[in-house]
Design a protein around this motif. Structure first.
Motif, PDB file in Angstrom:
ATOM      1  N   VAL A 376       0.629  -1.224  -0.242  1.00  0.00           N
ATOM      2  CA  VAL A 376       0.250  -0.322  -0.145  1.00  0.00           C
ATOM      3  C   VAL A 376       0.552   1.253   0.497  1.00  0.00           C
ATOM      4  O   VAL A 376       0.301   2.732  -0.756  1.00  0.00           O
ATOM      5  N   LEU A 377       2.059   1.210   0.763  1.00  0.00           N
ATOM      6  CA  LEU A 377       2.436   2.315   1.047  1.00  0.00           C
ATOM      7  C   LEU A 377       3.915   2.699  -0.552  1.00  0.00           C
ATOM      8  O   LEU A 377       3.581   3.822  -0.990  1.00  0.00           O
ATOM      9  N   GLU A 378       3.396   1.992  -1.410  1.00  0.00           N
ATOM     10  CA  GLU A 378       4.144   2.284  -2.657  1.00  0.00           C
ATOM     11  C   GLU A 378       3.591   2.926  -3.433  1.00  0.00           C
ATOM     12  O   GLU A 378       3.662   2.818  -4.097  1.00  0.00           O
ATOM     13  N   GLU A 379       1.985   1.577  -3.481  1.00  0.00           N
ATOM     14  CA  GLU A 379       1.157   2.238  -4.518  1.00  0.00           C
ATOM     15  C   GLU A 379       0.809   3.727  -3.521  1.00  0.00           C
ATOM     16  O   GLU A 379       0.740   4.796  -5.055  1.00  0.00           O
ATOM     17  N   MET A 380       0.602   4.269  -2.759  1.00  0.00           N
ATOM     18  CA  MET A 380       0.087   5.705  -2.125  1.00  0.00           C
ATOM     19  C   MET A 380       1.551   6.343  -2.932  1.00  0.00           C
ATOM     20  O   MET A 380       1.208   7.549  -3.774  1.00  0.00           O
ATOM     21  N   LYS A 381       2.849   5.710  -2.277  1.00  0.00           N
ATOM     22  CA  LYS A 381       4.421   7.014  -3.000  1.00  0.00           C
ATOM     23  C   LYS A 381       3.576   7.000  -5.011  1.00  0.00           C
ATOM     24  O   LYS A 381       3.917   8.006  -4.729  1.00  0.00           O
ATOM     25  N   ASP A 382       3.529   6.156  -5.497  1.00  0.00           N
ATOM     26  CA  ASP A 382       3.604   6.286  -6.858  1.00  0.00           C
ATOM     27  C   ASP A 382       2.495   6.915  -6.946  1.00  0.00           C
ATOM     28  O   ASP A 382       2.157   7.168  -8.416  1.00  0.00           O
ATOM     29  N   ARG A 383       0.693   7.175  -6.226  1.00  0.00           N
ATOM     30  CA  ARG A 383       0.025   7.822  -6.449  1.00  0.00           C
ATOM     31  C   ARG A 383       0.147   8.978  -5.647  1.00  0.00           C
ATOM     32  O   ARG A 383      -0.031  11.031  -5.831  1.00  0.00           O
ATOM     33  N   GLY A 384       1.220   9.880  -5.228  1.00  0.00           N
ATOM     34  CA  GLY A 384       1.876  10.822  -4.777  1.00  0.00           C
ATOM     35  C   GLY A 384       1.292  11.429  -3.282  1.00  0.00           C
ATOM     36  O   GLY A 384       1.608  12.377  -3.266  1.00  0.00           O
ATOM     37  N   PHE A 385       1.382  10.248  -2.804  1.00  0.00           N
ATOM     38  CA  PHE A 385       1.374  10.342  -1.172  1.00  0.00           C
ATOM     39  C   PHE A 385       2.341   9.524  -0.313  1.00  0.00           C
ATOM     40  O   PHE A 385       2.395   8.299  -0.455  1.00  0.00           O
ATOM     41  N   ILE A 386       2.854  10.056   0.989  1.00  0.00           N
ATOM     42  CA  ILE A 386       3.507   9.149   1.586  1.00  0.00           C
ATOM     43  C   ILE A 386       2.755   9.337   3.127  1.00  0.00           C
ATOM     44  O   ILE A 386       2.363   9.899   3.755  1.00  0.00           O
ATOM     45  N   ILE A 387       2.697   8.349   3.178  1.00  0.00           N
ATOM     46  CA  ILE A 387       2.379   7.369   4.454  1.00  0.00           C
ATOM     47  C   ILE A 387       3.239   6.937   4.845  1.00  0.00           C
ATOM     48  O   ILE A 387       4.607   6.341   4.507  1.00  0.00           O
ATOM     49  N   GLY A 388       2.485   6.445   6.535  1.00  0.00           N
ATOM     50  CA  GLY A 388       3.896   5.720   7.088  1.00  0.00           C
ATOM     51  C   GLY A 388       3.647   4.632   7.695  1.00  0.00           C
ATOM     52  O   GLY A 388       2.042   4.208   7.351  1.00  0.00           O
ATOM     53  N   LYS A 389       4.449   3.615   8.444  1.00  0.00           N
ATOM     54  CA  LYS A 389       3.372   2.598   9.381  1.00  0.00           C
ATOM     55  C   LYS A 389       4.780   2.544  10.432  1.00  0.00           C
ATOM     56  O   LYS A 389       5.592   2.964  10.232  1.00  0.00           O
ATOM     57  N   ASN A 390       3.544   1.931  11.046  1.00  0.00           N
ATOM     58  CA  ASN A 390       4.309   1.585  12.240  1.00  0.00           C
ATOM     59  C   ASN A 390       3.638   0.090  13.097  1.00  0.00           C
ATOM     60  O   ASN A 390       2.770  -0.768  11.936  1.00  0.00           O
ATOM     61  N   GLY A 391       3.138   0.306  14.084  1.00  0.00           N
ATOM     62  CA  GLY A 391       2.775  -1.077  14.934  1.00  0.00           C
ATOM     63  C   GLY A 391       3.982  -2.080  15.268  1.00  0.00           C
ATOM     64  O   GLY A 391       5.193  -2.314  14.729  1.00  0.00           O
ATOM     65  N   VAL A 392       3.106  -3.277  16.135  1.00  0.00           N
ATOM     66  CA  VAL A 392       4.064  -3.742  17.075  1.00  0.00           C
ATOM     67  C   VAL A 392       5.027  -4.717  15.619  1.00  0.00           C
ATOM     68  O   VAL A 392       5.776  -5.294  15.384  1.00  0.00           O
ATOM     69  N   GLY A 393       4.064  -5.102  14.420  1.00  0.00           N
ATOM     70  CA  GLY A 393       4.081  -6.457  13.533  1.00  0.00           C
ATOM     71  C   GLY A 393       4.438  -5.712  12.588  1.00  0.00           C
ATOM     72  O   GLY A 393       4.326  -5.981  11.082  1.00  0.00           O
ATOM     73  N   ARG A 394       4.444  -4.220  12.568  1.00  0.00           N
ATOM     74  CA  ARG A 394       4.660  -3.395  11.341  1.00  0.00           C
ATOM     75  C   ARG A 394       3.951  -3.453  10.447  1.00  0.00           C
ATOM     76  O   ARG A 394       3.571  -3.341   8.770  1.00  0.00           O
ATOM     77  N   ASN A 395       2.512  -3.548  10.534  1.00  0.00           N
ATOM     78  CA  ASN A 395       1.458  -4.159   9.978  1.00  0.00           C
ATOM     79  C   ASN A 395       0.578  -2.787   9.804  1.00  0.00           C
ATOM     80  O   ASN A 395      -0.830  -2.787  10.042  1.00  0.00           O
TER      81      ASN A 395
END
Ligand code: PMP
Length: 426
Positions: A376-395
């Motif tokens: 999802v992060l990759e798709e969003m970046k290609d669409r011009g949006f930077i989102i982050g990720k976190n969580g114990v399982g990085r999910n």
């Protein structure tokens, strides 16, 4: 015209000159060369709307012209003397912070990073109480120095496998997958009671993030922190409130702990106070501060450039009602994400406060969730949006944008997310 070395050139130099511990987002990462409020630009001119703000840092926007002008003016007149010499910006900022800090908190010690602020707060708690121990929440994150890493529960950020555990008691955080929020918070409180009953008189402080950031955006039930504070007070244990991710309007309050009416004994802050310029601090009451009499100084802490920036940031946040804006747009974002969660069972939870929101993917299978999050992060970046990720399982998809974003930015991001989820999840 700059000669950019491009993503491959940067990765090549990282491989040669950085330590292998340094990670990065994306299979095909862009080279970021410019920031403009809520936007970032790649070396190829591509524009990205930033929904992560460099991990909650650039809350007042990237290179905000109103703030940057004051930083630049100070940069040209006086950059550094250290606290051995008298300058005005740091005392003005300390005074200004006393006006926004809750309760009787009004003394500030300036440092340069969140880790350093927590380290200083822990020292202060030991000096004041004469005790050595600490309590911390599992899955919390408090820093990279030895003391702060030892109270960091997230195993991912405990880089030293031989951390000294003697002085730290971890208790469950007020969240557990598959358990009701009240039940999880109750278990946390029961564990706290047990630690306090066993060795409360040897504990200096409990460190908490009011809303765990790196641990996956965890908002406890409203009754949790008032009860924690009351218990700590019974045993003379201080509460260190780590507002490094949550401070300065992000959650709709100046400091997140205020949403529950709890006044901690020490507050640590960093990130948004400089909106990109390094500055951090720990603040406490006159009474607690009075125990810190042995000489101490931070070479760069409270330097004129950072301090003037902090003042400009506070001016900007107040003049533009950033905390209220955060509540309003956070609501829009939360509603939009919850609608997507109704469509996709993979989105197992959407949670947060203000503009600090997490969307967890596949809580029952975090490894799968983590793979999907990366896609999802990759798709969003290609669409011009930077989102982050976190969580114990990085999910967990993390949304912590500059507070200056607009309703239209949120709408456009949600549309892009809808399209991205359609591709990734089908
Ligand atoms: N506390 C919290 C809650 C954090 O999120 C972080 C960094 N992400 C830190 C402390 C450490 O801050 P720094 O990286 O500035 O040392």
């Amino acid at each position: 015209m700059h000669q950019y070395i491009g993503p491959e050139g940067i990765l090549d130099k990282r491989g040669q000159y950085f330590y292998p511990c340094t990670g990065y987002f994306y299979r095909n990462p862009p080279q970021i060369v410019k920031g403009e409020m809520q936007y970032l630009y790649g070396h190829d001119g591509k524009r990205y709307t930033d929904f992560f703000a460099g991990v909650s840092v650039c809350a007042s926007g990237h290179c905000n012209p109103e703030i940057a002008a004051r930083t630049a003016e100070q940069l040209k007149s006086l950059q550094h003397t250290c606290t051995l010499y008298l300058t005005q910006p740091n005392v003005d900022l300390a005074e200004r912070l006393s006006e926004v800090l809750p309760g009787k908190l009004r003394r500030t010690f300036f440092v340069n990073s969140g880790s350093e602020a927590n380290e200083g707060a822990m020292l202060l708690a030991r000096l004041y109480t004469g005790r050595k121990g600490f309590i911390a929440l599992e899955q919390g994150l408090h820093g990279r120095t030895y003391l702060t890493m030892s109270v960091t529960g997230l195993s991912m950020w405990r880089a030293d496998p031989q951390l000294d555990a003697e002085d730290v008691a971890f208790i469950p955080r007020p969240y557990e997958y598959g358990v009701s929020p009240d039940e999880a918070a109750r278990r946390s409180i029961d564990a706290l009671k047990a630690v306090l009953a066993e060795k409360g008189d040897s504990i200096a402080a409990m460190l908490v993030e009011p809303i765990q950031g790196n641990g996956g955006i965890i908002v406890p039930p409203d009754w949790y922190f008032p009860e924690v504070k009351a218990l700590l007070e019974q045993y003379g244990v201080l509460m260190i409130d780590d507002e490094i991710q949550t401070g300065f309007g992000r959650t709709g309050e100046m400091f997140a702990m205020s949403r529950w009416g709890v006044v901690p004994d020490i507050i640590t802050m960093a990130k948004a106070l400089g909106s990109g310029i390094p500055i951090a601090a720990f603040a406490s009451t006159d009474e607690i501060a009075a125990s810190f009499t042995r000489p101490s100084a931070s070479t760069f802490g409270g330097n004129p450039v950072s301090s003037v920036t902090g003042l400009a940031v506070l001016d900007y946040i107040e003049a533009n009602h950033m905390a209220e804006h955060s509540t309003k747009l956070g609501e829009q974002l939360l509603v939009g994400l919850k609608q997507l969660a109704e469509q996709y069972t993979e989105i197992s939870d959407v949670r947060g406060a203000g503009l600090m929101i997490g969307a967890e993917l596949c809580a029952d299978d975090p490894a799968r969730g983590a793979v999907l999050v990366d896609e999802v992060l990759e798709e969003m970046k290609d669409r011009g949006f930077i989102i982050g990720k976190n969580g114990v399982g990085r999910n967990v998809l993390a949304f912590q944008p500059p507070l200056v974003i607009t309703a239209q930015d949120v709408e456009e991001m949600l549309n892009a997310l809808r399209s991205s989820l359609r591709i990734v999840l089908g």
